[in-house]
Write a protein that holds these residues in place. Structure first.
Motif, PDB file in Angstrom:
ATOM      1  N   GLY A 107       0.950  -1.256  -0.130  1.00  0.00           N
ATOM      2  CA  GLY A 107       0.004  -0.042   0.052  1.00  0.00           C
ATOM      3  C   GLY A 107       0.823   1.179  -0.069  1.00  0.00           C
ATOM      4  O   GLY A 107       2.184   1.067   0.349  1.00  0.00           O
ATOM      5  N   PRO A 108      -0.050   2.397   0.038  1.00  0.00           N
ATOM      6  CA  PRO A 108       0.731   3.748  -0.041  1.00  0.00           C
ATOM      7  C   PRO A 108       1.746   3.874   1.144  1.00  0.00           C
ATOM      8  O   PRO A 108       2.467   4.755   1.197  1.00  0.00           O
ATOM      9  N   ASP A 109       1.272   3.450   2.388  1.00  0.00           N
ATOM     10  CA  ASP A 109       2.079   3.403   3.634  1.00  0.00           C
ATOM     11  C   ASP A 109       3.263   2.773   3.775  1.00  0.00           C
ATOM     12  O   ASP A 109       3.857   2.544   4.688  1.00  0.00           O
ATOM     13  N   GLY A 110       3.474   1.910   2.592  1.00  0.00           N
ATOM     14  CA  GLY A 110       4.975   1.026   2.554  1.00  0.00           C
ATOM     15  C   GLY A 110       4.644  -0.460   3.132  1.00  0.00           C
ATOM     16  O   GLY A 110       5.421  -1.210   3.521  1.00  0.00           O
ATOM     17  N   LYS A 111       3.288  -0.677   3.685  1.00  0.00           N
ATOM     18  CA  LYS A 111       3.049  -1.858   4.158  1.00  0.00           C
ATOM     19  C   LYS A 111       2.735  -2.903   3.287  1.00  0.00           C
ATOM     20  O   LYS A 111       1.633  -2.524   2.252  1.00  0.00           O
ATOM     21  N   ILE A 112       3.092  -4.290   3.423  1.00  0.00           N
ATOM     22  CA  ILE A 112       2.411  -5.297   2.618  1.00  0.00           C
ATOM     23  C   ILE A 112       0.764  -5.336   3.022  1.00  0.00           C
ATOM     24  O   ILE A 112       0.327  -5.737   4.078  1.00  0.00           O
ATOM     25  N   SER A 113       0.263  -5.574   1.887  1.00  0.00           N
ATOM     26  CA  SER A 113      -1.374  -5.646   2.058  1.00  0.00           C
ATOM     27  C   SER A 113      -1.840  -6.821   1.875  1.00  0.00           C
ATOM     28  O   SER A 113      -3.065  -7.465   2.337  1.00  0.00           O
ATOM     29  N   GLY A 114      -1.081  -7.908   1.320  1.00  0.00           N
ATOM     30  CA  GLY A 114      -1.506  -9.209   0.809  1.00  0.00           C
ATOM     31  C   GLY A 114      -0.200  -9.722   0.128  1.00  0.00           C
ATOM     32  O   GLY A 114       0.511  -9.314  -0.362  1.00  0.00           O
ATOM     33  N   VAL A 115      -0.305 -11.193   0.129  1.00  0.00           N
ATOM     34  CA  VAL A 115       0.847 -12.080  -0.446  1.00  0.00           C
ATOM     35  C   VAL A 115      -0.137 -13.213  -1.119  1.00  0.00           C
ATOM     36  O   VAL A 115      -0.885 -13.804  -0.579  1.00  0.00           O
ATOM     37  N   GLU A 116       0.351 -13.611  -2.276  1.00  0.00           N
ATOM     38  CA  GLU A 116      -0.018 -14.663  -3.041  1.00  0.00           C
ATOM     39  C   GLU A 116       1.293 -15.421  -3.704  1.00  0.00           C
ATOM     40  O   GLU A 116       2.021 -14.775  -4.287  1.00  0.00           O
ATOM     41  N   VAL A 117       0.975 -16.875  -3.296  1.00  0.00           N
ATOM     42  CA  VAL A 117       2.173 -17.698  -4.000  1.00  0.00           C
ATOM     43  C   VAL A 117       1.747 -18.124  -5.405  1.00  0.00           C
ATOM     44  O   VAL A 117       0.555 -18.726  -5.325  1.00  0.00           O
ATOM     45  N   VAL A 131       1.907 -21.444   1.228  1.00  0.00           N
ATOM     46  CA  VAL A 131       0.677 -21.165   0.588  1.00  0.00           C
ATOM     47  C   VAL A 131      -0.627 -20.868   1.616  1.00  0.00           C
ATOM     48  O   VAL A 131      -1.523 -20.346   1.053  1.00  0.00           O
ATOM     49  N   THR A 132      -0.320 -21.468   2.499  1.00  0.00           N
ATOM     50  CA  THR A 132      -1.645 -21.465   3.771  1.00  0.00           C
ATOM     51  C   THR A 132      -1.658 -20.057   4.216  1.00  0.00           C
ATOM     52  O   THR A 132      -0.865 -19.356   4.480  1.00  0.00           O
ATOM     53  N   PRO A 133      -2.896 -19.599   4.307  1.00  0.00           N
ATOM     54  CA  PRO A 133      -3.329 -18.317   4.668  1.00  0.00           C
ATOM     55  C   PRO A 133      -2.539 -17.692   6.161  1.00  0.00           C
ATOM     56  O   PRO A 133      -2.244 -16.772   6.344  1.00  0.00           O
ATOM     57  N   GLU A 134      -2.178 -18.830   7.048  1.00  0.00           N
ATOM     58  CA  GLU A 134      -1.875 -18.668   8.479  1.00  0.00           C
ATOM     59  C   GLU A 134      -0.461 -18.141   8.098  1.00  0.00           C
ATOM     60  O   GLU A 134       0.132 -17.270   8.763  1.00  0.00           O
ATOM     61  N   PHE A 135       0.315 -18.700   7.160  1.00  0.00           N
ATOM     62  CA  PHE A 135       1.824 -18.341   7.021  1.00  0.00           C
ATOM     63  C   PHE A 135       1.657 -16.933   6.254  1.00  0.00           C
ATOM     64  O   PHE A 135       2.605 -16.206   6.497  1.00  0.00           O
ATOM     65  N   ARG A 136       0.928 -16.911   5.196  1.00  0.00           N
ATOM     66  CA  ARG A 136       1.143 -15.699   4.116  1.00  0.00           C
ATOM     67  C   ARG A 136       0.402 -14.190   5.116  1.00  0.00           C
ATOM     68  O   ARG A 136       0.821 -13.493   5.074  1.00  0.00           O
ATOM     69  N   GLN A 137      -0.395 -14.631   6.037  1.00  0.00           N
ATOM     70  CA  GLN A 137      -0.843 -13.500   6.650  1.00  0.00           C
ATOM     71  C   GLN A 137       0.138 -12.863   7.728  1.00  0.00           C
ATOM     72  O   GLN A 137      -0.222 -11.871   8.225  1.00  0.00           O
ATOM     73  N   GLN A 138       1.239 -13.505   8.075  1.00  0.00           N
ATOM     74  CA  GLN A 138       2.324 -12.829   8.821  1.00  0.00           C
ATOM     75  C   GLN A 138       2.992 -11.751   8.216  1.00  0.00           C
ATOM     76  O   GLN A 138       3.334 -10.881   8.902  1.00  0.00           O
ATOM     77  N   PHE A 139       2.898 -11.645   6.779  1.00  0.00           N
ATOM     78  CA  PHE A 139       3.573 -10.739   5.888  1.00  0.00           C
ATOM     79  C   PHE A 139       2.426  -9.471   6.059  1.00  0.00           C
ATOM     80  O   PHE A 139       3.108  -8.388   5.939  1.00  0.00           O
ATOM     81  N   THR A 140       1.101  -9.527   6.131  1.00  0.00           N
ATOM     82  CA  THR A 140       0.470  -8.510   6.052  1.00  0.00           C
ATOM     83  C   THR A 140       0.562  -7.594   7.281  1.00  0.00           C
ATOM     84  O   THR A 140       0.451  -7.816   8.437  1.00  0.00           O
ATOM     85  N   GLY A 141       0.683  -6.229   6.703  1.00  0.00           N
ATOM     86  CA  GLY A 141       1.008  -5.278   7.774  1.00  0.00           C
ATOM     87  C   GLY A 141       2.190  -4.816   7.838  1.00  0.00           C
ATOM     88  O   GLY A 141       2.623  -3.867   8.681  1.00  0.00           O
ATOM     89  N   LYS A 142       3.401  -5.508   7.594  1.00  0.00           N
ATOM     90  CA  LYS A 142       4.616  -5.277   7.713  1.00  0.00           C
ATOM     91  C   LYS A 142       5.321  -4.400   6.676  1.00  0.00           C
ATOM     92  O   LYS A 142       4.961  -4.448   5.512  1.00  0.00           O
ATOM     93  N   GLY A 144       9.472  -2.333   5.715  1.00  0.00           N
ATOM     94  CA  GLY A 144      11.122  -2.402   6.484  1.00  0.00           C
ATOM     95  C   GLY A 144      11.543  -3.714   5.996  1.00  0.00           C
ATOM     96  O   GLY A 144      11.260  -4.307   5.068  1.00  0.00           O
ATOM     97  N   VAL A 145      12.619  -4.204   6.712  1.00  0.00           N
ATOM     98  CA  VAL A 145      13.245  -5.356   6.606  1.00  0.00           C
ATOM     99  C   VAL A 145      12.700  -6.383   7.705  1.00  0.00           C
ATOM    100  O   VAL A 145      12.666  -6.090   8.872  1.00  0.00           O
ATOM    101  N   LEU A 146      12.421  -7.661   7.004  1.00  0.00           N
ATOM    102  CA  LEU A 146      11.559  -8.776   8.013  1.00  0.00           C
ATOM    103  C   LEU A 146      12.798  -9.673   8.123  1.00  0.00           C
ATOM    104  O   LEU A 146      13.819  -9.952   7.497  1.00  0.00           O
ATOM    105  N   ASN A 147      12.680 -10.405   9.388  1.00  0.00           N
ATOM    106  CA  ASN A 147      13.374 -11.191   9.972  1.00  0.00           C
ATOM    107  C   ASN A 147      12.752 -12.494  10.224  1.00  0.00           C
ATOM    108  O   ASN A 147      11.585 -12.376  10.446  1.00  0.00           O
ATOM    109  N   LEU A 148      13.410 -13.664   9.681  1.00  0.00           N
ATOM    110  CA  LEU A 148      12.649 -14.957   9.899  1.00  0.00           C
ATOM    111  C   LEU A 148      13.287 -15.492  11.369  1.00  0.00           C
ATOM    112  O   LEU A 148      14.489 -15.484  11.480  1.00  0.00           O
ATOM    113  N   THR A 155       8.725  -9.728  17.524  1.00  0.00           N
ATOM    114  CA  THR A 155       8.886  -8.116  16.982  1.00  0.00           C
ATOM    115  C   THR A 155       8.062  -8.028  16.030  1.00  0.00           C
ATOM    116  O   THR A 155       7.664  -8.842  15.429  1.00  0.00           O
ATOM    117  N   GLU A 156       7.434  -6.536  15.570  1.00  0.00           N
ATOM    118  CA  GLU A 156       6.677  -6.406  14.629  1.00  0.00           C
ATOM    119  C   GLU A 156       7.304  -6.833  13.329  1.00  0.00           C
ATOM    120  O   GLU A 156       6.694  -7.105  12.339  1.00  0.00           O
TER     121      GLU A 156
END
Length: 190
Positions: A107-117, A131-142, A144-148, A155-156
């Motif tokens: 989105g324009p705020d720089g946050k992930i709004s959705g992920v599709e494999v 591909v599960t919604p549970e895993f993909r939803q972790q990215f929504t709203g993030k 910057g640099v993400l850490n695994l 953390t956020e």
């Protein structure tokens, strides 16, 4: 057998095979001529459907040039929503059994709004859980640099790895980071 009969018995099958190859090639060319536009349209429709899944507020998507260095990080396509809702970024990254192609809406705020494999060949029952919604939803709203991380996000910026599928989880986190970086570069150019 005389010399003329010998030559014709050798060249007749060669000529027939050559003519057959020529006819088959011509038929394939004609088939391609008529089906290529249909295939391209279907591919475009599939891409637009995926764009709407990852950036539901977007419309009138147009492809933009990749920023410098984006292709090296696996970014293959960036599309900007005409209504200012954000961007979609497609990334191809190596997974455990082959490449993973994922699309991220940002989105324009720089946050992930959705992920599709979009495509993957990860291990059934393990890596395919990307591909599960549970895993993909972790990215929504993030952003910057993400850490695994393993054993729970603290953390956020943390993405929790799938148990038994660290390579697939890492690939998706790397893809998200590549998409976010490409977004940042693209919005600066716009």
């Amino acid at each position: 057998m005389n010399e003329t009969n010998k030559q014709s018995s050798i060249f007749a099958p060669i000529a027939a095979l050559g003519l057959t190859c020529l006819i088959v090639t011509a038929l394939l060319a004609v088939t391609n001529f008529f089906t290529a536009p249909v295939i391209a349209e279907q591919s475009g429709n599939k891409a637009n459907a995926a764009r709407l899944l990852v950036l539901p507020e977007g419309d009138d998507f147009s492809l933009i040039d990749l920023p410098e260095g984006a292709a090296e990080s696996g970014v293959t396509e960036i599309a900007r929503a005409g209504n200012g809702a954000g961007y979609t970024v497609t990334v191809v990254t190596p997974g455990y059994h082959g490449d993973i192609t994922a699309m991220f809406g940002i989105g324009p705020d720089g946050k992930i709004s959705g992920v599709e494999v979009l495509e993957h060949t990860e291990t059934q029952g393990l890596g395919e859980r990307i591909v599960t919604p549970e895993f993909r939803q972790q990215f929504t709203g993030k952003s910057g640099v993400l850490n695994l991380v393993k054993g729970g996000a603290n953390t956020e910026q943390d993405i929790e790895a799938l148990a038994g599928a660290t390579v697939s989880s890492t690939a998706m986190t790397n893809a998200a980071n590549a998409a976010l970086a490409a977004y940042e570069q693209s919005k600066e150019v716009s």
